[in-house]
Design an enzyme around this catalytic site. Structure first.
Site, mmCIF file in Angstrom:
data_model
loop_
_atom_site.group_PDB
_atom_site.id
_atom_site.type_symbol
_atom_site.label_atom_id
_atom_site.label_comp_id
_atom_site.label_asym_id
_atom_site.label_seq_id
_atom_site.Cartn_x
_atom_site.Cartn_y
_atom_site.Cartn_z
ATOM 1 N N GLY A 120 11.426 -23.706 -6.567
ATOM 2 C CA GLY A 120 10.499 -23.957 -5.471
ATOM 3 C C GLY A 120 9.066 -23.822 -5.924
ATOM 4 O O GLY A 120 8.792 -23.404 -7.046
ATOM 5 N N CYS A 121 8.130 -24.182 -5.008
ATOM 6 C CA CYS A 121 6.740 -24.212 -5.427
ATOM 7 C C CYS A 121 5.866 -23.260 -4.622
ATOM 8 O O CYS A 121 4.663 -23.238 -4.785
ATOM 9 C CB CYS A 121 6.188 -25.623 -5.357
ATOM 10 S SG CYS A 121 6.910 -26.629 -4.081
ATOM 11 N N VAL A 122 6.424 -22.491 -3.728
ATOM 12 C CA VAL A 122 5.628 -21.426 -3.122
ATOM 13 C C VAL A 122 6.363 -20.120 -3.394
ATOM 14 O O VAL A 122 6.260 -19.165 -2.778
ATOM 15 C CB VAL A 122 5.384 -21.642 -1.613
ATOM 16 C CG1 VAL A 122 4.414 -22.779 -1.408
ATOM 17 C CG2 VAL A 122 6.676 -21.906 -0.900
ATOM 18 N N ASN A 178 -1.252 -22.493 -6.087
ATOM 19 C CA ASN A 178 -0.267 -21.422 -5.947
ATOM 20 C C ASN A 178 0.754 -21.465 -7.080
ATOM 21 O O ASN A 178 1.098 -20.440 -7.670
ATOM 22 C CB ASN A 178 0.417 -21.543 -4.590
ATOM 23 C CG ASN A 178 1.312 -20.380 -4.305
ATOM 24 O OD1 ASN A 178 0.866 -19.245 -4.299
ATOM 25 N ND2 ASN A 178 2.586 -20.645 -4.109
#
Lengths: 297, 173
Positions: A295-297, B46
């Protein structure tokens, strides 16, 4: 004629007397029946002949003879093979008819005919009128939804390969199991990464990136050793997060990403970067003995 | 093949968090305020931060809206001029189109469990990402420091930003 034979005849007559009575009785019944039925039969005959005359007047017999001609035409133009093919498609025809005569379909058809009675006084609508109606009128929107769904299903059926059986669309895959109340995974795909190489270290198997292959073989001693190798001295704060991560992995089957850990364990994003520098997601998963989070968060 | 933590004892003897200096630096410039235009900046920042990179973001021109208190929760998706719109472009300028597109994208983002921009900003600041406002844009829009989110580190000029970003990979989004 001897006395003997006379007696014999009398005995026979006595034996058939009963039967004779019965025959006479039946004869009487039959006469009654005929006398009752005659006026009825006359009525029926009159009515039937009237009916036949009426049919003849209206050309029924001409039509029958024309139908006979049609049957001749059918026989001339079609072979028994055609009839066999027709028998084959009869099943499909019957299936279609059965589908068409389902109660809900009939209700829809009934609704449609009802609806058409209400369309006599409709004003013509241009493109902008259509957009105005589509944006304001709930009924129009519902109708468009129904129409589009019908078109979509039709397109799906038509685009299926002709030889393939036309099955209903497969159900969507269920989402990954997530503990109730917990935030859903961002882009989480619980697929284990391909194992390129197994590395043995301190009696455990790791992949080449340093993630424990079997999370069940994890223990706190191993976590302390891995953390020490990464330059991290584990404290109670670390273990609070690690325990949450392991519990979450056990519950969902997917490694939680940083945001999920930060929110779920209550540590917060800032603490995650302080506890597990420099890559909180990877480092935390590595020490907790779970796969690398996706995932990216 | 060596595991990242299976180092020789001498090197692992005195490890401290300071032993992880960021080897890569990323400087992002956010100049647009569309919901679809600011998300890539925030998500990439992020992701870079999670990979251990040193990240800073420079919010300039309309990108300043992303760190402005009364704007950050009202960012729209701009469909005009976007060739990827599912509808003919000439319809995209009609009133209400950006509201529809924005609500659709917000719904999609919520399904993917991506936080809204405001929460992304908070998350980035907590992760140590440095957020900067552009001084020129502040003057142009007549905003003061009080208009900006508390997560903004400081308001600097473009030259300050490039001075700070020495050795960084600079990405204009």
């Amino acid at each position: 004629m001897s006395t003997n034979s006379n007696e014999e005849i009398l005995a026979r007559l006595a034996s058939i007397e009963q039967k004779l009575d019965y025959v006479v009785e039946r004869q009487r019944w039959t006469e009654e029946l005929v006398s009752e039925m005659t006026p009825i039969a006359r009525l029926v005959m009159t009515s039937a002949s009237n009916r036949l005359a009426d049919w003849e007047k209206r050309g029924a017999f001409e039509m029958l003879s024309a139908l006979g001609d049609a049957a001749d035409g059918v026989l001339d133009n079609y072979t028994p093979e055609d009839a066999r093919e027709l028998a084959g498609s009869l099943v499909a025809i019957l299936g279609t008819v059965r589908n068409l005569t389902q109660l809900d379909i009939l209700e829809v058809a009934n609704d449609a005919t009802d609806v058409l009675h209400h369309t006599d006084e409709v004003q013509p609508v241009g493109m902008f009128g259509a957009m105005r109606k589509a944006s304001k009128d709930d009924d129009v929107q519902r109708g468009m939804g129904v129409a589009l769904e019908v078109l979509r299903q039709l397109g799906r059926v038509r685009s299926a390969p002709s030889g393939a059986p036309r099955l209903p669309p497969p159900a969507r895959l269920p989402k990954a199991a997530v503990a109730p109340g917990a935030p859903a995974q961002a882009c989480a795909v619980p697929v284990p990464p391909p194992v390129d190489e197994v590395v043995h270290w301190e009696g455990h198997d790791f992949d080449s990136k340093g993630f424990l292959l079997d999370p069940n073989t994890w223990n706190r001693d191993l976590a302390t050793k891995i953390a020490a190798g990464l330059g991290i001295q584990l404290t109670d704060a670390h273990f609070a997060v690690i325990d949450w991560v392991r519990a979450d992995y056990a519950a969902t089957g997917a490694s939680p990403n940083v945001r999920r850990v930060a929110l779920g364990s209550g540590a917060g994003t800032e603490a995650m970067y302080q506890l597990f520098p420099p890559t909180p997601g990877k480092t935390c998963a590595m020490i907790a003995g779970v796969p690398k989070p996706v995932g990216c968060v | 093949m060596s595991l990242p933590f299976a180092r020789d004892p001498a090197a692992a003897a005195a490890p401290t968090p300071a032993a992880h200096p960021a080897t890569r630096k990323l400087a992002l410039i956010c100049a647009k305020s569309g919901l679809d235009e600011c998300y890539p900046v925030l998500i990439m920042a992020n992701a870079a931060r999670m990979t251990g990179m040193d990240v800073s973001i420079f919010f300039t021109f309309y990108g300043l809206d992303v760190v402005t208190k009364n704007k950050v929760d009202k960012l729209w998706v701009n469909m005009v001029g976007n060739p990827s719109t599912p509808m003919p472009p000439f319809l995209m300028g009609l009133p209400g189109m950006e509201v529809m597109a924005t609500s659709m994208m917000k719904k999609k983002m919520a399904e993917l469990d991506l936080p809204p921009p405001h929460e992304m900003i908070e998350m980035l600041a907590a992760s140590g990402c440095k957020l900067y406002g552009c001084e020129l844009a502040m003057k142009m829009f007549g905003r003061t420091d009080d208009d900006l989110l508390p997560q903004v580190h400081s308001v600097i000029t473009a030259t300050d930003f490039f001075d700070m970003s020495e050795g960084a990979q600079i990405v204009f989004v």
